[in-house]
Design a protein around this motif. Structure first.
Motif, mmCIF file in Angstrom:
data_model
loop_
_atom_site.group_PDB
_atom_site.id
_atom_site.type_symbol
_atom_site.label_atom_id
_atom_site.label_comp_id
_atom_site.label_asym_id
_atom_site.label_seq_id
_atom_site.Cartn_x
_atom_site.Cartn_y
_atom_site.Cartn_z
ATOM 1 N N PHE A 1 28.454 -30.160 -55.259
ATOM 2 C CA PHE A 1 29.111 -29.236 -54.340
ATOM 3 C C PHE A 1 29.582 -30.047 -53.141
ATOM 4 O O PHE A 1 29.031 -31.103 -52.822
ATOM 5 N N VAL A 2 30.589 -29.556 -52.445
ATOM 6 C CA VAL A 2 31.128 -30.245 -51.282
ATOM 7 C C VAL A 2 30.071 -30.366 -50.191
ATOM 8 O O VAL A 2 29.956 -31.385 -49.518
ATOM 9 N N SER A 3 29.283 -29.289 -50.027
ATOM 10 C CA SER A 3 28.259 -29.267 -48.985
ATOM 11 C C SER A 3 27.199 -28.233 -49.348
ATOM 12 O O SER A 3 27.385 -27.424 -50.266
ATOM 13 N N ALA A 4 26.113 -28.255 -48.618
ATOM 14 C CA ALA A 4 25.062 -27.251 -48.815
ATOM 15 C C ALA A 4 25.594 -25.854 -48.493
ATOM 16 O O ALA A 4 25.219 -24.874 -49.147
ATOM 17 N N LYS A 5 26.492 -25.753 -47.519
ATOM 18 C CA LYS A 5 27.063 -24.449 -47.162
ATOM 19 C C LYS A 5 27.964 -23.920 -48.282
ATOM 20 O O LYS A 5 27.935 -22.726 -48.584
ATOM 21 N N GLN A 6 28.740 -24.797 -48.909
ATOM 22 C CA GLN A 6 29.561 -24.363 -50.039
ATOM 23 C C GLN A 6 28.665 -23.902 -51.186
ATOM 24 O O GLN A 6 28.913 -22.870 -51.805
ATOM 25 N N LYS A 7 27.619 -24.649 -51.465
ATOM 26 C CA LYS A 7 26.683 -24.286 -52.531
ATOM 27 C C LYS A 7 26.046 -22.929 -52.238
ATOM 28 O O LYS A 7 25.942 -22.072 -53.117
ATOM 29 N N ALA A 8 25.652 -22.705 -50.985
ATOM 30 C CA ALA A 8 25.034 -21.427 -50.606
ATOM 31 C C ALA A 8 26.023 -20.280 -50.773
ATOM 32 O O ALA A 8 25.654 -19.198 -51.254
ATOM 33 N N MET A 9 27.286 -20.504 -50.383
ATOM 34 C CA MET A 9 28.286 -19.450 -50.514
ATOM 35 C C MET A 9 28.539 -19.119 -51.984
ATOM 36 O O MET A 9 28.587 -17.943 -52.367
ATOM 37 N N ILE A 10 28.664 -20.137 -52.815
ATOM 38 C CA ILE A 10 28.868 -19.901 -54.251
ATOM 39 C C ILE A 10 27.651 -19.200 -54.840
ATOM 40 O O ILE A 10 27.779 -18.268 -55.631
ATOM 41 N N ASN A 11 26.475 -19.611 -54.417
ATOM 42 C CA ASN A 11 25.240 -18.984 -54.897
ATOM 43 C C ASN A 11 25.185 -17.510 -54.487
ATOM 44 O O ASN A 11 24.792 -16.646 -55.268
ATOM 45 N N LEU A 12 25.605 -17.222 -53.265
ATOM 46 C CA LEU A 12 25.624 -15.844 -52.778
ATOM 47 C C LEU A 12 26.594 -14.989 -53.597
ATOM 48 O O LEU A 12 26.261 -13.875 -54.020
ATOM 49 N N LEU A 13 27.785 -15.503 -53.853
ATOM 50 C CA LEU A 13 28.778 -14.772 -54.654
ATOM 51 C C LEU A 13 28.296 -14.577 -56.084
ATOM 52 O O LEU A 13 28.442 -13.491 -56.663
ATOM 53 N N TYR A 14 27.713 -15.608 -56.659
ATOM 54 C CA TYR A 14 27.187 -15.508 -58.026
ATOM 55 C C TYR A 14 26.064 -14.476 -58.096
ATOM 56 O O TYR A 14 26.002 -13.650 -59.004
ATOM 57 N N THR A 15 25.187 -14.502 -57.086
ATOM 58 C CA THR A 15 24.054 -13.569 -57.045
ATOM 59 C C THR A 15 24.534 -12.135 -56.859
ATOM 60 O O THR A 15 23.974 -11.200 -57.453
ATOM 61 N N TYR A 16 25.591 -11.937 -56.057
ATOM 62 C CA TYR A 16 26.176 -10.606 -55.907
ATOM 63 C C TYR A 16 26.587 -10.056 -57.277
ATOM 64 O O TYR A 16 26.275 -8.917 -57.622
ATOM 65 N N GLY A 17 27.290 -10.855 -58.051
ATOM 66 C CA GLY A 17 27.704 -10.424 -59.390
ATOM 67 C C GLY A 17 26.515 -10.118 -60.279
ATOM 68 O O GLY A 17 26.507 -9.131 -61.020
ATOM 69 N N TRP A 18 25.489 -10.945 -60.209
ATOM 70 C CA TRP A 18 24.274 -10.759 -61.005
ATOM 71 C C TRP A 18 23.589 -9.434 -60.651
ATOM 72 O O TRP A 18 23.199 -8.662 -61.516
ATOM 73 N N ILE A 19 23.476 -9.175 -59.342
ATOM 74 C CA ILE A 19 22.853 -7.931 -58.882
ATOM 75 C C ILE A 19 23.692 -6.727 -59.308
ATOM 76 O O ILE A 19 23.166 -5.727 -59.807
ATOM 77 N N MET A 20 25.008 -6.801 -59.124
ATOM 78 C CA MET A 20 25.874 -5.666 -59.448
ATOM 79 C C MET A 20 25.800 -5.304 -60.929
ATOM 80 O O MET A 20 25.827 -4.124 -61.278
#
Length: 149
Positions: free
Chosen positions: A12-31
């Motif tokens: 990942f470009v940065s820890a913040k990018q990884k966290a953002m992608i993880n958040l978006l992925y987790t949103y889809g998982w929860i939904m």
């Protein structure tokens, strides 16, 4: 298993990018899990959100505009969703006596009973959030508030 394995990405470009992608992925998982649970009650997550909003405002009615402002999914067609809830007898709507251009929406006893049933079952929350302790869930919620704040 981490986000790297889930999306097959090692860098990942940065820890913040990884966290953002993880958040978006987790949103889809929860939904996906929420949609599956609510399908057994024959309602969508947007309908569920509107019912919760109306229960919170009860006994006061809300206009569709007020509902839209409070919705989690701001892109939803609130009027169409409310009409579907009316057809299911979960909400009631009538013309606002103060402003004939507005429609007042209130949750019906049937809608309240459905939310009560969902609240009592509660399995969907534990299924989704069960790996977190109460303290961790509070910490996560606070961090998300901080991110938006």
């Amino acid at each position: 298993m981490g986000i790297e394995q889930d999306i097959h990405q090692k860098k990942f470009v940065s820890a913040k990018q990884k966290a953002m992608i993880n958040l978006l992925y987790t949103y889809g998982w929860i939904m996906e899990r929420v949609k599956h649970f609510l399908a057994s009650e024959d309602i969508t997550h947007q309908q569920f959100n509107i019912l919760r909003i109306l229960r919170g405002a009860a006994p006061e009615p809300l206009s569709t505009l007020q509902i839209r402002e409070r919705m989690l999914d701001k892109m939803s067609d609130t009027s169409r969703i409310v009409d579907r809830l009316v057809a299911k007898e979960l909400v009631q709507k009538c013309t606002c006596p103060k402003d004939k251009r507005l429609v007042d929406v209130t949750i019906s006893p049937k809608g309240l009973a459905l939310l009560e049933k969902i609240d009592k079952e509660g399995d969907h929350i534990e299924e989704i959030m069960g790996r977190l302790s109460e303290a961790e869930a509070t910490q996560l919620s606070n961090m998300l508030d901080q991110l938006r704040g």
